[in-house]
Design an enzyme around this catalytic site. Sequence first.
Site, PDB file in Angstrom:
ATOM      1  N   SER A  15      37.281  53.405  53.667  1.00 21.90           N
ATOM      2  CA  SER A  15      37.392  54.681  53.187  1.00 21.90           C
ATOM      3  C   SER A  15      35.871  54.961  52.420  1.00 21.90           C
ATOM      4  O   SER A  15      35.189  54.076  51.810  1.00 21.90           O
ATOM      5  CB  SER A  15      38.190  54.465  51.868  1.00 21.90           C
ATOM      6  OG  SER A  15      38.166  55.761  51.134  1.00 21.90           O
ATOM      7  N   LYS A  64      51.252  58.239  51.666  1.00 24.19           N
ATOM      8  CA  LYS A  64      51.396  59.584  50.741  1.00 24.19           C
ATOM      9  C   LYS A  64      52.579  60.006  50.536  1.00 24.19           C
ATOM     10  O   LYS A  64      52.779  60.673  49.722  1.00 24.19           O
ATOM     11  CB  LYS A  64      50.521  60.588  51.721  1.00 24.19           C
ATOM     12  CG  LYS A  64      48.913  60.392  51.758  1.00 24.19           C
ATOM     13  CD  LYS A  64      48.391  61.444  52.899  1.00 24.19           C
ATOM     14  CE  LYS A  64      47.071  60.991  52.977  1.00 24.19           C
ATOM     15  NZ  LYS A  64      45.891  61.879  53.526  1.00 24.19           N
ATOM     16  N   ASN A  85      48.310  63.471  48.060  1.00 24.03           N
ATOM     17  CA  ASN A  85      47.015  62.753  48.267  1.00 24.03           C
ATOM     18  C   ASN A  85      46.269  62.437  47.081  1.00 24.03           C
ATOM     19  O   ASN A  85      45.171  61.637  47.152  1.00 24.03           O
ATOM     20  CB  ASN A  85      46.074  63.114  49.535  1.00 24.03           C
ATOM     21  CG  ASN A  85      45.344  64.447  48.891  1.00 24.03           C
ATOM     22  OD1 ASN A  85      46.017  65.011  48.079  1.00 24.03           O
ATOM     23  ND2 ASN A  85      44.275  64.474  49.431  1.00 24.03           N
TER      24      ASN A  85
HETATM   25  P1  NDP Z   1      51.071  58.494  58.686  1.00 23.49           P
HETATM   26  O1  NDP Z   1      51.146  57.063  58.677  1.00 23.49           O
HETATM   27  O2  NDP Z   1      51.692  59.294  57.773  1.00 23.49           O
HETATM   28  O3  NDP Z   1      51.198  58.780  60.042  1.00 23.49           O
HETATM   29  C1  NDP Z   1      50.614  58.266  61.193  1.00 23.49           C
HETATM   30  C2  NDP Z   1      51.161  59.148  62.560  1.00 23.49           C
HETATM   31  O4  NDP Z   1      50.362  58.427  63.649  1.00 23.49           O
HETATM   32  C3  NDP Z   1      52.394  59.101  63.018  1.00 23.49           C
HETATM   33  O5  NDP Z   1      53.001  60.375  63.615  1.00 23.49           O
HETATM   34  C4  NDP Z   1      52.576  57.931  63.827  1.00 23.49           C
HETATM   35  O6  NDP Z   1      53.419  57.959  64.721  1.00 23.49           O
HETATM   36  C5  NDP Z   1      51.042  58.136  64.543  1.00 23.49           C
HETATM   37  N1  NDP Z   1      50.602  56.998  65.453  1.00 23.49           N
HETATM   38  C6  NDP Z   1      50.151  55.763  64.491  1.00 23.49           C
HETATM   39  N2  NDP Z   1      49.532  55.019  65.614  1.00 23.49           N
HETATM   40  C7  NDP Z   1      49.856  55.653  66.858  1.00 23.49           C
HETATM   41  C8  NDP Z   1      49.542  55.225  68.215  1.00 23.49           C
HETATM   42  N3  NDP Z   1      48.818  54.127  68.336  1.00 23.49           N
HETATM   43  N4  NDP Z   1      49.673  56.133  69.254  1.00 23.49           N
HETATM   44  C9  NDP Z   1      50.160  57.296  68.624  1.00 23.49           C
HETATM   45  N5  NDP Z   1      50.765  57.676  67.676  1.00 23.49           N
HETATM   46  C10 NDP Z   1      50.342  56.906  66.744  1.00 23.49           C
HETATM   47  O7  NDP Z   1      49.448  58.610  58.621  1.00 23.49           O
HETATM   48  P2  NDP Z   1      48.583  59.975  57.739  1.00 23.49           P
HETATM   49  O8  NDP Z   1      49.123  61.225  58.165  1.00 23.49           O
HETATM   50  O9  NDP Z   1      48.612  59.738  56.159  1.00 23.49           O
HETATM   51  O10 NDP Z   1      47.001  59.746  58.384  1.00 23.49           O
HETATM   52  C11 NDP Z   1      46.756  59.942  59.719  1.00 23.49           C
HETATM   53  C12 NDP Z   1      45.305  60.063  60.059  1.00 23.49           C
HETATM   54  O11 NDP Z   1      44.537  60.894  59.287  1.00 23.49           O
HETATM   55  C13 NDP Z   1      44.632  58.474  59.628  1.00 23.49           C
HETATM   56  O12 NDP Z   1      43.837  57.899  60.436  1.00 23.49           O
HETATM   57  C14 NDP Z   1      43.671  58.910  58.105  1.00 23.49           C
HETATM   58  O13 NDP Z   1      42.822  58.143  58.081  1.00 23.49           O
HETATM   59  C15 NDP Z   1      43.458  60.191  58.764  1.00 23.49           C
HETATM   60  N6  NDP Z   1      43.250  61.186  57.517  1.00 23.49           N
HETATM   61  C16 NDP Z   1      41.956  61.790  57.454  1.00 23.49           C
HETATM   62  C17 NDP Z   1      41.821  62.511  56.198  1.00 23.49           C
HETATM   63  C18 NDP Z   1      40.365  62.993  56.259  1.00 23.49           C
HETATM   64  O14 NDP Z   1      40.127  63.597  55.177  1.00 23.49           O
HETATM   65  N7  NDP Z   1      39.420  63.290  57.178  1.00 23.49           N
HETATM   66  C19 NDP Z   1      42.670  63.116  55.488  1.00 23.49           C
HETATM   67  C20 NDP Z   1      44.099  62.346  55.441  1.00 23.49           C
HETATM   68  C21 NDP Z   1      44.277  61.440  56.598  1.00 23.49           C
HETATM   69  P3  NDP Z   1      54.905  57.344  64.677  1.00 23.49           P
HETATM   70  O15 NDP Z   1      55.661  58.429  63.904  1.00 23.49           O
HETATM   71  O16 NDP Z   1      55.517  57.280  66.105  1.00 23.49           O
HETATM   72  O17 NDP Z   1      54.694  55.841  64.013  1.00 23.49           O
END
Ligand code: NDP
Length: 264
Positions: A15, A64, A85
Amino acid sequence: MKKLFAIFGNPVSHSRSPLMHNSVFKNLNYKACYTRVHLKDGTKLKETFFNLGLSGANITVPHKEEAYKACDEIRGFASKVGVVNTIINENGKLIGYNTDADGFMFAIKEFGDIKNILILGAGGTAKALSARFLQDNIKVSVINRSEGRLSYFKEIGCECFSWNTFRPKKYDLVVNTTSAGLKDEELPAPKEIIDSILENTNFVADAIYGKLTPFLKLAKNKNITFKDGADMLLGQGVLANELFVNSELNKEKIYKEMKKSFIL
Ligand code: NDP
């Protein structure tokens, strides 16, 4: 007295939030410090927050939705999506906000008029973004690995697909909100699906920042205009910092100091 802020996540070592917020605090002489907490069990968020004596915090993947549950009161857009967040300690009560969605709207301004978006993933970020896009009358489609997580998106009016049911249409923008590529070299969906998606979009964005994910690499190879999550991070960070300092600092100055931290 110096206030203490933190980011909770798992993983959290990647982060940039500590650097961003500490740049603002230090350069604008605000008596505060920002650290990171590796939180494995999301249900321990509230307890850990108060044990550390925090004044506020940011929450990242995967806590979150747990953060939303931990709050005593939810304000603004977060109440619409159930995803928090940013939390503020207001006289011993936890107040929850969501600054991700507006941060992302800031990030995609440069793409111009966007009417049709495909979101990859159905986690907290996808929820916040989809609700925010619908608010601006943008058509939203969602594709996710697990079908079970799609019900929220169906309810709010998104077109929903699992990997098995996906049929691409034409999109102005495709956004990766999955964590695929964050700590691994995975694509957010099988390669043939990603190829068909990239053939049908004008722009691509990834929420992941600080690295070219396999998804962005493919977009780059196909000469599609793309951006990583850095501007989204900056946008959400400025809004969170405003909440942390309770509007005691000027927003333009916060933006300027936080942006500088991106070249550190
Ligand atoms: P969550 O854990 O809430 O959701 C993760 C999602 O990713 C789910 O839909 C999950 O699918 C899917 N997923 C995880 N691994 C895989 C994989 N190998 N293949 C396909 N799908 C996958 O995470 P967040 O929504 O909180 O965050 C998601 C991403 O966004 C993170 O990488 C985070 O760092 C980034 N982010 C960046 C921000 C920024 O400011 N730039 C702000 C917020 C987030 P399933 O439902 O099938 O498990």
